[in-house]
Design a protein around this motif. Structure first.
Motif, short mmCIF file in Angstrom:
data_model
loop_
_atom_site.label_atom_id
_atom_site.label_comp_id
_atom_site.label_asym_id
_atom_site.label_seq_id
_atom_site.Cartn_x
_atom_site.Cartn_y
_atom_site.Cartn_z
N GLY A 103 64.27 -12.03 47.23
CA GLY A 103 64.59 -11.78 45.83
C GLY A 103 63.77 -10.68 45.19
N TYR A 144 70.51 -12.55 40.93
CA TYR A 144 71.16 -13.64 41.68
C TYR A 144 71.03 -13.40 43.18
CZ TYR A 144 74.98 -16.37 43.78
OH TYR A 144 75.72 -17.22 44.56
N ARG A 148 68.30 -17.78 49.43
CA ARG A 148 67.26 -18.15 48.48
C ARG A 148 66.02 -18.67 49.20
NH1 ARG A 148 71.51 -21.34 44.56
NH2 ARG A 148 72.65 -19.47 43.90
N LYS A 149 64.88 -18.48 48.56
CA LYS A 149 63.59 -18.95 49.08
C LYS A 149 63.29 -18.36 50.46
CE LYS A 149 63.93 -23.31 46.53
NZ LYS A 149 63.88 -24.79 46.60
#
Length: 392
Positions: free
Chosen positions: A323, A312, A318-319
């Protein structure tokens, strides 16, 4: 006069996962294999008499670009290794910035005083790299040799040839993965640089440095940000985990399908009990919570698999290219346990996650039913070394 092409290894896990890999043995990434193919094309028509590399997997694998196509034997030498960083080995760069910032600054500026427990100084690396070049030249007078080494080791050699001491290396450039430096060594052991850090064989789309700014600018960029990881205490931070699980569920399934947060939390608590220091981790960016990595250290262990129930990133991160560092943390947790594959589950209609996992080497190996009867793809990624390479 001996000519030596000194070549940095292709992109490896440390470059991708943003971890410190000196003498740590790491794998080449998928992009690294594309770089190796480009390097092979560069040297196809260049006569080479001998090939050497450090005795680590990433250099030995990169060396195949030349020794296989030229029908030569590969000679390995420990003195071509990267700088040894002792207790820093396989730590995230973000952890060093958080816990050992002063010494990290010393490393980044090639301080003569830099050294960590069990590691080397820059002066020691300069000395052994110079000695290695002279010894190779002595073994191959008037021949052309390819030698495969590592970024900081090559930079130390370049400085030594210029007569620069550690602490005077800041102005030197950085080599891209598979970058080529050419030098000559005469019969008296005098080394001269012909060219340095040439990566003209790499298209921009496979260049490692092309997607990073740290080496050319002091501007901050999330793409260059380094995470660190701490245990997430499921007894005192259970609500943070529940919130992350709920957010991830809503992002994938919307509000039509109810999220059983309690069941997810109980599963995480079961994993946490296995090892409170490793099984459930908070990904941190500085002092800011950035994500969660949950690992089930027991499930599928007998099959040599490291299972990841939950990956998560908080919405604001994010992006951003961060990650993959969570995958790197999983690799570093499971590899010492003898696991050779990572396994996780992903909703088939979660296009963003499916593209992310495919980009970083996961392939579909089956289908299972998840919570609420939701069908999920079972994805795997290899993290082991080939037997032939492990034994070398």
């Amino acid at each position: 006069m001996t000519r030596i092409y000194l070549i940095r290894h292709a992109e490896a896990e440390g470059n991708l996962y943003r971890r410190v890999h000196g003498w740590y043995n790491s794998l080449i990434t998928d992009n690294g294999y594309r770089q190796i193919a480009a390097l092979k094309g560069r040297f196809d028509n260049i006569p080479i008499d001998a090939v050497y590399s450090s005795d680590l997997f990433r250099t030995m694998t990169t060396a195949k670009a030349i020794y296989e196509s030229h029908a030569l034997e590969l000679h390995t030498r420990p003195d071509l290794r990267e700088i040894g960083v002792g207790v820093w080995e396989d730590k995230p760069w973000g952890e060093l910035a958080h816990r050992d910032g002063q010494r990290l600054r010393g490393f980044n500026h090639s301080s003569p005083e830099f050294q960590v427990e069990g590691g080397e100084t820059f002066a020691q690396v300069q000395k052994r790299m110079l000695a290695a070049m002279r010894d190779i030249a002595q073994r191959h007078p008037d021949q052309t040799v390819a030698a495969f080494s590592h970024g900081t080791a090559i930079r130390c050699l370049q400085a030594a040839i210029r007569g620069l001491e550690p602490g005077e290396m800041d102005a030197l450039g950085h080599s891209d993965n598979t970058g080529v430096t050419c030098l000559t060594v005469d019969e008296h052991g005098v080394c001269r640089l012909i060219f340095e850090n040439d990566s003209s064989h790499l298209p921009e789309e496979i260049s490692t440095l092309a997607r990073q700014k740290w080496w050319k600018s002091r501007e901050s960029s999330l793409a260059d940000a380094n995470l660190w990881f701490r245990p997430l205490n499921m007894e005192t931070e259970g609500e943070r985990y529940r919130s992350a699980r709920s957010d991830a569920w809503q992002d994938i399934h919307g509000s039509d399908l109810p999220c059983d947060s309690e069941a997810f939390q109980q599963d995480a608590l079961r994993c946490w009990v296995q090892d409170p220091q490793k099984a459930v981790m908070a990904a941190m960016l500085g002092e800011t919570f950035a994500g969660v990595l949950q690992m089930d250290l027991e499930r599928w262990a007998e099959e040599g698999i490291g299972y990841i129930p939950f990956v998560y990133m908080a919405p604001e991160y994010r992006k951003k290219g961060l990650g993959v560092q969570l995958i790197g943390q999983a690799v570093s947790t499971y590899r010492p346990l003898g696991r050779t594959r990572l396994r996780l589950r992903c909703a088939p209609d979660n296009g963003v996650a499916q593209r992310f996992y495919k980009k970083y080497g996961f392939v579909k190996v089956g289908e299972v039913q998840g919570a609420g009867g939701v069908p999920l793809d079972l994805l795997e990624k290899g993290i082991g070394f080939e037997p032939a390479d492990e034994s070398r």
